[in-house]
Design a protein around this motif. Structure first.
Motif, PDB file in Angstrom:
ATOM      1  N   PRO A  45       0.818  -1.220   0.000  1.00  0.00           N
ATOM      2  CA  PRO A  45       0.000   0.000   0.000  1.00  0.00           C
ATOM      3  C   PRO A  45       0.850   1.268   0.000  1.00  0.00           C
ATOM      4  N   ASP A  46       0.848   1.950  -1.108  1.00  0.00           N
ATOM      5  CA  ASP A  46       1.614   3.186  -1.258  1.00  0.00           C
ATOM      6  C   ASP A  46       1.099   3.923  -2.486  1.00  0.00           C
ATOM      7  N   THR A  67      -2.430  -5.621   6.757  1.00  0.00           N
ATOM      8  CA  THR A  67      -1.648  -5.404   7.967  1.00  0.00           C
ATOM      9  C   THR A  67      -2.449  -4.529   8.921  1.00  0.00           C
ATOM     10  N   GLY A  68      -2.781  -5.071  10.094  1.00  0.00           N
ATOM     11  CA  GLY A  68      -3.565  -4.329  11.069  1.00  0.00           C
ATOM     12  C   GLY A  68      -4.278  -5.283  12.020  1.00  0.00           C
ATOM     13  N   GLY A 100      -4.585  -3.868   2.122  1.00  0.00           N
ATOM     14  CA  GLY A 100      -4.813  -2.720   2.996  1.00  0.00           C
ATOM     15  C   GLY A 100      -3.852  -2.706   4.167  1.00  0.00           C
ATOM     16  N   VAL A 101      -3.849  -1.590   4.907  1.00  0.00           N
ATOM     17  CA  VAL A 101      -2.987  -1.464   6.077  1.00  0.00           C
ATOM     18  C   VAL A 101      -3.585  -0.453   7.056  1.00  0.00           C
ATOM     19  N   GLU A 102      -3.546  -0.796   8.343  1.00  0.00           N
ATOM     20  CA  GLU A 102      -3.860   0.142   9.412  1.00  0.00           C
ATOM     21  C   GLU A 102      -2.517   0.664   9.930  1.00  0.00           C
ATOM     22  N   ALA A 103      -2.000   1.672   9.292  1.00  0.00           N
ATOM     23  CA  ALA A 103      -0.643   2.126   9.573  1.00  0.00           C
ATOM     24  C   ALA A 103      -0.572   2.859  10.905  1.00  0.00           C
ATOM     25  N   PHE A 145      -4.583   2.448   4.450  1.00  0.00           N
ATOM     26  CA  PHE A 145      -5.357   2.059   3.269  1.00  0.00           C
ATOM     27  C   PHE A 145      -6.437   1.077   3.712  1.00  0.00           C
ATOM     28  N   PRO A 146      -7.670   1.213   3.208  1.00  0.00           N
ATOM     29  CA  PRO A 146      -8.779   0.370   3.673  1.00  0.00           C
ATOM     30  C   PRO A 146      -8.649  -1.089   3.216  1.00  0.00           C
ATOM     31  N   GLU A 147      -9.395  -1.948   3.900  1.00  0.00           N
ATOM     32  CA  GLU A 147      -9.471  -3.361   3.488  1.00  0.00           C
ATOM     33  C   GLU A 147     -10.185  -3.459   2.142  1.00  0.00           C
ATOM     34  N   GLU A 148      -9.582  -4.190   1.215  1.00  0.00           N
ATOM     35  CA  GLU A 148     -10.191  -4.398  -0.096  1.00  0.00           C
ATOM     36  C   GLU A 148      -9.888  -5.805  -0.580  1.00  0.00           C
TER      37      GLU A 148
END
Length: 304
Positions: A82-83, A180-181, A256-259, A265-268
């Motif tokens: 995610p970037d 990641t989260g 996605g990532v819960e940074a 970035f949301p879950e997709e």
């Protein structure tokens, strides 16, 4: 004069000798050259031409008809990192992603000439983020899946998931969780009925569904499916259509990532490739069947 007559008389023998030498190793080349010494220039030239031409054919014949088998390895990249910057993949001096790097959630198939020990380098934007070394390659035609994602929510370190798709009659689906989260989720696959044709009255049987476990590879019948991403309590989060064709390989990714630092970035849900619905023909509705051996024997994504 006697020498000249003797040479002309022996010319047929020289020609015959040259033909024999053309079919055998050059162990008597000196003897032929000695015999040609007394022959007229034109005849000597003709004999030598036959000798060289015949020998060339003999050498080509000695190479045999057995050739090494060249296996076709198709490399499938999936960018689950995610970037906002795109991903570039480099092998030596060659950019495998070409002039257009891969955006986040994009997958791409590349025909790469890989060898054991090759090193692939991955750059996010202008930053060199990670590298992947190929430990081994299958001795058969295969699709090699390589998924790039973020290692954890605290850093920008890169991690990889890889798999070699087997050569099966059924469609294969690799199910990979790159999110990641702290959020938990699961995926399910549901068989879908094709749109009814005008005047069609027959009712389709109710859809069936089965859970798709993350970090597994399963085989399904050809058909039209829906892949659902849902929370542990069953609340839907995302869904994508999957057109599964026989002998094709697919990847389903949760991204996605819960940074804890930087952008989140949301879950997709990502499904690749997107086979056309028209390719199913009249087989758009097939009984949902996930081969149990695929879940048991391929419970983890294998390294290659």
């Amino acid at each position: 004069q006697r020498c000249s007559k003797r040479a002309r008389a022996s010319t047929p023998a020289i020609v015959a000798t040259a033909r024999l030498l053309a079919m055998a190793p050059l162990r008597s080349a000196l003897a032929v050259l000695a015999a040609l010494a007394g022959a007229p220039a034109a005849e000597a030239s003709q004999v030598l031409r036959k000798l060289v031409t015949g020998r060339r054919g003999a050498v080509e014949g000695e190479r045999g008809f057995v050739r090494d088998i060249a296996f076709k390895h198709q490399l499938r990249f999936c960018n689950a990192y995610p970037d906002s910057a795109a991903l570039e993949v480099v092998q030596g001096k060659e950019r495998l992603t070409g002039e257009k790097p891969m955006a986040y959630k994009e997958c791409r198939d590349v025909d790469a000439h890989l060898q054991t020990g090759d090193r692939l380098e991955f750059n996010i934007g202008d930053l060199a983020t990670g590298a992947f070394s190929i430990a081994d390659l299958p001795s058969t035609d295969a699709v090699l899946l390589l998924v790039v994602h973020r290692r954890d929510a605290m850093s920008s370190s890169m991690s990889f998931e890889s798999h070699v798709f087997a050569n099966l009659l059924n469609a294969q689906v690799a199910v990979i969780d790159t999110f990641t989260g702290k959020s938990k989720a699961r995926t399910r696959i549901v068989d879908m009925a094709p749109p009814k044709k005008q005047g069609e009255k027959e009712e389709a049987p109710p859809p069936r569904s089965e859970e798709l476990r993350f970090d597994s590879v399963v085989a399904v019948n050809q058909g039209l499916y829906e892949v659902d991403l849902e929370a542990e309590d069953g609340e839907p989060k995302a869904k994508e259509q999957l057109v599964a064709l026989s002998r094709q390989s697919y990847v389903v990714m949760r991204t996605g990532v819960e940074a804890e630092a930087g952008e989140s970035f949301p879950e997709e849900l990502v499904v690749y490739p997107r086979s056309p619905l028209s390719a199913l023909g009249g087989a758009a509705r097939a009984p949902l069947s996930i081969l149990a051996f695929a879940c048991a024997a391929m419970a983890a994504i294998a390294q290659w």
